[in-house]
Write a protein that holds these residues in place. Sequence first.
Motif, PDB file in Angstrom:
ATOM      1  N   GLY A  66      66.922  82.606  73.915  1.00 15.67           N
ATOM      2  CA  GLY A  66      66.408  81.355  74.457  1.00 15.67           C
ATOM      3  C   GLY A  66      64.878  81.370  74.471  1.00 15.67           C
ATOM      4  O   GLY A  66      64.280  82.435  74.452  1.00 15.67           O
TER       5      GLY A  66
ATOM      6  N   ARG B  11      53.496  88.868  81.567  1.00 16.04           N
ATOM      7  CA  ARG B  11      53.736  88.334  80.217  1.00 16.04           C
ATOM      8  C   ARG B  11      52.386  87.960  79.616  1.00 16.04           C
ATOM      9  O   ARG B  11      51.555  87.355  80.288  1.00 16.04           O
TER      10      ARG B  11
ATOM     11  N   ASN C 155      53.910  80.822  78.719  1.00 19.30           N
ATOM     12  CA  ASN C 155      54.984  80.057  79.359  1.00 19.30           C
ATOM     13  C   ASN C 155      56.307  80.821  79.386  1.00 19.30           C
ATOM     14  O   ASN C 155      56.569  81.645  78.516  1.00 19.30           O
ATOM     15  N   SER C 156      57.120  80.506  80.376  1.00 14.89           N
ATOM     16  CA  SER C 156      58.432  81.145  80.496  1.00 14.89           C
ATOM     17  C   SER C 156      59.290  80.359  81.471  1.00 14.89           C
ATOM     18  O   SER C 156      58.787  79.861  82.489  1.00 14.89           O
TER      19      SER C 156
HETATM   20  N1   CP Z   1      64.084  84.855  76.623  1.00 11.51           N
HETATM   21  C1   CP Z   1      62.888  84.535  77.165  1.00 11.51           C
HETATM   22  O1   CP Z   1      61.979  85.365  77.248  1.00 11.51           O
HETATM   23  O2   CP Z   1      62.798  83.242  77.599  1.00 11.51           O
HETATM   24  P1   CP Z   1      61.548  82.625  78.402  1.00 11.51           P
HETATM   25  O3   CP Z   1      60.412  82.520  77.414  1.00 11.51           O
HETATM   26  O4   CP Z   1      62.037  81.279  78.897  1.00 11.51           O
HETATM   27  O5   CP Z   1      61.196  83.582  79.503  1.00 11.51           O
END
Ligand code: CP
Length: 322
Positions: free
Chosen positions: A266, A106, A53-54
Motif C-alpha cells: 500500500g 521516515r 507522507n504516510s
Molecule cells: N506501506 C507503507 O509504508 O504505507 P504508508 O506510506 O502509507 O506508510
Amino acid sequence: MNHFPSVLEAISDLTLDQIKGLLILSKKFKDRPIDSVIFPNNRPIVANSFLENSTRTKNSFAIAISRLGCRYLDFNAQTSSLAKGESIGETLRTLYCQGVDLCIIRSSESNMLSQFKDKPPMKLINGGDGTNQHPTQALLDLFTMLELGLDLEGKRLGIIGDCLHSRVGHSLCELLPQFGCEIELIGPKEFLPDNSPNKDVSLSESLNESLPRLDYIYSLRIQKERHADKFESSNSNLIENYHEHYGINLNLLKKHKKQIPVFHPGPVNIGVELSQDVIDSNLYKGYLQVENSIYMRMAIVASMLQNNDKSIGKFHESIITD
Ligand code: CP
C-alpha cells in the motif's frame, strides 16, 4: 529480548532468533490484547517523526505505542526547527533531553540512520528511508504470510514492479530467504537491478513467463515521486502500459490458473499494479497486512524499549585532551 538493537535500520540489523522472537511476540499481542499494556508505570515516550507522507506506517506505530501503554509524541517535522536548518542529529539529541526514549523516522534520504549506529542519541526505528529499507513492513508481511499458514520453504514469491527503488522490496529480499523462500523480481528493465542482490533472488522482465512458476504475488507501488523524469516525459508511456504488462487482475490469474495470495504494502495505484476486482477478492491480503502491522510494530517497539542499552544518549561523554 536480549541484545535487541537500539537502531533498527535494516533487516540485517536483526538475527534470525530476534526475528523469530518478534513473530512469537506479535502473535501473543494479537491473541491476547488484554496483556498488551507492558509499560503501565514508567510509560516511555515514543515519537513519530515522518519527513515523508504516510498513512499506514505512521498511524500503526501511533496505535501500537498507545496499546503498549507508552506516551506518544507526534513530532511534526514540517513545523519543527528542521525547517530552519537544524540537523536531524541535533533534533534527536534535543528530543532525548526532553525525555523521548525512542523515535520512528521516515525520510526520503537513504541510510539516514547509519550515522547513529555507533552512538545512538536515542533508540531509533527506520519507518522507511528513501530507496533503502522498510524493515518493519517486511517483518509484518512475514508475520501475515505465516499467519495465513503459507509454507515459505522452497516456495517462490514474485515481487512485481519497481524492484530497483523499492525499500520494501529490498527488505523482503533480505528477510524471506532466511525462511527458505525464493524470490523472483519482475518488472521492466528500468525497474530491475543490473544483478541479483543474492543467490535466492532471480530477475525477470516477463510476468507472463514468470507467473506459472510463482506461489505467491507481492506487487509494489509505482513510485511516481521517485521517477519524475520518466513520468513527465511526453515519450514515456510506462504508466499507461504498465497494467497490461505487469498489472494483476482476476482474468490474468484465471488464465494462468493461479488462485494465489496477492500482497501489496500500500498505497495501491488501483488499475495500475492491481485491478479493483483483485482488491475486492479474497486473494488480496493487503487489509490483513494493515491489521497485522499493529501487532508487529508493538513487538518491535516493546523489544527495543526493553533492551536495557546503557550507551543511549551518551553524546556528552567524549574525552577532552589538550
Ligand atoms: N506501506 C507503507 O509504508 O504505507 P504508508 O506510506 O502509507 O506508510
